[in-house]
Design an enzyme around this catalytic site. Sequence first.
Site, PDB file in Angstrom:
ATOM      1  N   ASP A 231      15.468 112.176  39.724  1.00 22.59           N
ATOM      2  CA  ASP A 231      14.199 112.513  39.089  1.00 22.59           C
ATOM      3  C   ASP A 231      13.635 111.253  38.410  1.00 22.59           C
ATOM      4  O   ASP A 231      13.595 110.200  39.023  1.00 22.59           O
ATOM      5  CB  ASP A 231      14.387 113.684  38.127  1.00 22.59           C
ATOM      6  N   TYR A 377       4.658 111.596  32.351  1.00 26.75           N
ATOM      7  CA  TYR A 377       3.879 111.806  33.575  1.00 26.75           C
ATOM      8  C   TYR A 377       2.508 111.140  33.461  1.00 26.75           C
ATOM      9  O   TYR A 377       2.040 110.490  34.408  1.00 26.75           O
ATOM     10  CB  TYR A 377       3.718 113.306  33.837  1.00 26.75           C
ATOM     11  N   HIS A 434      17.865 119.657  43.399  1.00 28.79           N
ATOM     12  CA  HIS A 434      17.339 118.582  42.564  1.00 28.79           C
ATOM     13  C   HIS A 434      18.275 118.213  41.418  1.00 28.79           C
ATOM     14  O   HIS A 434      18.374 117.045  41.049  1.00 28.79           O
ATOM     15  CB  HIS A 434      15.985 119.024  42.010  1.00 28.79           C
TER      16      HIS A 434
END
Length: 457
Positions: A231, A377, A434
């Site tokens: 990630d 982000y 993930h």
Amino acid sequence: MGFLARVLFVVLSLGTAVIYQNYKNISRPIPPPAFDVNAYWGPGPASAYKEDPSIKPFSIKYTEAANELKQQLARPLKLHAPLEDVNFEYGFNTKALRNVIAYWRDNYLTRWSEREQFLNKFPQFTTQIQGLKIHYIHVKPSNPGKKKVVPLLLIHGWPGSVREFYELIPMLTTPSKDHDYVFEVIAPSLVGYGWSQGSSKKNFGPLEMSVVFRNLMLRVGHKKFLIQGGDWGSVIGSNLATLFPENSIGYHSNLCFTNSILANIKSIMTNIYPSLFLEKHQEEFHVPSLDKFYNLLEESGYFHIQATKPDTIGTALLNNPVGLAAYILEKFSTWTNLQYRKLPDGGLTKKFSMDALLDNVMIYYLSDSITTSQRLYAEQYAQNQRDMQMDRVATTTPYGCARFRHDLAHATDWQLKEKYENLVHSTYHNDGGHFIALESPKVLYEDFVEFVKKVVT
């Protein structure tokens, strides 16, 4: 040669020259961007800051907060009933959410002292770097014997935390009769996550975080070290391995991608002629890309919100434990396996224990870090980060890629070699998603050690 033929020849020659020149331009690596290894990210002016290099022990202690949370969860839940015949396709099913909240309140929190003790099982510390208090786990191997001890920077992502590594760390730090290596693990909370202080200033993205973590490793005494991440950990780890090859022994990732123009062109070509570029068992990881793109688009609404308005969604989730749990745990469902959307409980406990999932939620809740975590982000996709074009800066550090079947995205070796010039390890695993460090720590450990054998001498 007739006139039209000569004209056509000239046009084709010019077109070929233009295509070749454009190919050279987009395939040529660019130099690393300029950056300051001591940039100040704390509150107020840098002129008033004097760094405290001391390392301080840290432990989690939130008895009163846990009691208050239990009282808050005891209030009547006001939730809309899910649509008929809908499980997790619309998000977290509220019938399943009622069960999660009941377990959290009536089981997990009644054992909070036990969970707190578990979360404190590894030595934890804080130190001040570039104006920020950085929290990290630091575990040295006991009785390594004749095994070679190698320092390892272990980097998590969102909406995970250092909790993802609690089952992996003992494997890494305990000597194995099957391997020659054992690891000294440093696992920091990302800046703005958990108990690592968030930046007070704009433009603190993954590149800047890689600088902080490199400085952390120097602070704890390691000039050269391994890097592993998934990630955001894969982005930060890639930046660190790219910008500081002199400090990086090798970089291993369980989310492998690169986003250069040429890499994307190669992805299209692979989908048109997969048999030319992939072995049969690799095809289901990469093609058809259009289906995978649609799935990614369907699952990335959170991404757009956090990349544009992180403080708005952060405000909605702060001091809202029910909303926070739904928002975070839904990712542990769909990102582990998209097919879990069809299950009434989202398949949450197929691969994880509910205690482990709630440990992770508690870290965000107790540290009030949901907003600062989501700002990463927005910073990654701000213009200053895009201008750095890190996907076009070559990585010379030895690189290893471990792909797990149900993860969000995959890149072929052909694509990865556009950036990672020293790709030495590439694997495909037919299961796993993930959050692989939490889901299948043994599988990740074995893959990582196989990579280490190729890069550590």
